[in-house]
Write an enzyme that holds these catalytic residues in place. Sequence first.
Site, short mmCIF file in Angstrom:
data_model
loop_
_atom_site.label_atom_id
_atom_site.label_comp_id
_atom_site.label_asym_id
_atom_site.label_seq_id
_atom_site.Cartn_x
_atom_site.Cartn_y
_atom_site.Cartn_z
CD GLN A 154 -2.59 -1.31 2.60
OE1 GLN A 154 -2.38 -0.53 3.53
NE2 GLN A 154 -3.43 -2.34 2.72
CG HIS A 173 -2.29 -0.87 8.00
ND1 HIS A 173 -2.71 -1.62 9.07
CD2 HIS A 173 -3.12 -1.23 6.96
CE1 HIS A 173 -3.73 -2.38 8.72
NE2 HIS A 173 -3.99 -2.16 7.43
CD GLU A 209 -12.70 4.07 14.95
OE1 GLU A 209 -12.84 3.09 15.70
OE2 GLU A 209 -11.95 5.05 15.24
CE1 TYR A 244 -10.20 10.51 18.41
CE2 TYR A 244 -7.89 10.80 18.99
CZ TYR A 244 -9.15 11.34 18.77
OH TYR A 244 -9.36 12.68 18.93
CE1 TYR A 290 -9.92 -6.43 6.12
CE2 TYR A 290 -7.80 -6.83 7.14
CZ TYR A 290 -8.70 -5.96 6.58
OH TYR A 290 -8.39 -4.62 6.48
#
Length: 374
Positions: free
Chosen positions: A89, A153, A247, A257, A268
């Site tokens: 990613q 991520h 979120e 958080y 998953y």
Amino acid sequence: MKKYLIYPYFFVVLLTQSCAQSTDNTIKKPVTDSFSEVLVADGIQNPWGMAFPSKNSILVTEKSGKLFLFTNGKKTEIKNTPQIYNRGQGGFLDIELHPNYEENGWIYFSYSSSDDKRDGGNTAIMRAQLKNKQLVNKEILYKGVPNTTKGQHWGSRLEFDDKGFLYFSIGDRGNRDVNPQDITRDGGKIYRIHDDGGIPKDNPFVNKKNTKKAIYSYGHRNPQGLVKNPFTGEIWNHEHGPRGGDEINIVKKGKNYGWPVITYGINYVGTKITDETSRPGMEQPLYQWTPSIAPSGMTFVNSDKYPDWKGNLLVGSLAFQYLERLELKDNKVIYREKLMDGLGRVRNVRQAPDGYIYVAVEGKGIYKLVSKDE
């Protein structure tokens, strides 16, 4: 010019512990308006970040590592870009102009960097200036550590607030059990720095031993949306959950958080991550999507070009390939609607200085939303 109507997106909002949870149930709402989608920049496979140095130009980062300047639709490749550690990613990610760009010319970038080493990479923040179709005066302002060969991520969005502080996000880098809750480590955080990379004296953890002084909030998973609310000056973010539990949060100084201690998502493979969706001392999301839409990019609308949308939030969906419009009241989502349904994976959305909404779609390019009456 391709025409489309803004289709109604039906939903029920449930309130649980001050968190609006999405479901598949339906409430009907009339169609609000119609627009045309105008392709203004093409020939780019994965347009991750967008910035607008002038009314007629767009700077676009290509995830593979290139930077393009589109001027009245004409594409120019910018040279001397950062060296990209292109894995999973990761890649060439976000771009943001300094609030005083017209005076100082500073452009800010987030990207995946190996830091000239062979042990993987992590998210880096750089600033540079543009001269003669190349980047000059490059300065690395922050580099997450440690490097890892994991491909997931990285974050990573950039946003300035009204005081000139630069916020940026780094995802948990695939190490959820350690990074997000540990303020001595990078990853799973939103950071705040000065425009030159210095650490603000009032950052929440500057006086704590061995902490990462740039951290502003923690307990995040993979934030790929970061935007200043133009009505309040607050910084809002959205982040990918796992399977469920994407979120929206308002970023607050020093707050936790919750990831992965609390979450509305599951693994998953369908197994539980935790039995907890709340815990004292951990923030509840303003809104959460279940099932996940895989949000990427986010902008508030305050432009006169879209009078019916003022105060709304626009969010790209990678998973379901549409642009989502969210109506808000008292910081609660009261209505959702699909736009550009099925056009492709929406990687980013921004309201530009010219007042128009620009939408970056993977494999397609950059679209401008124009009223059919113009």
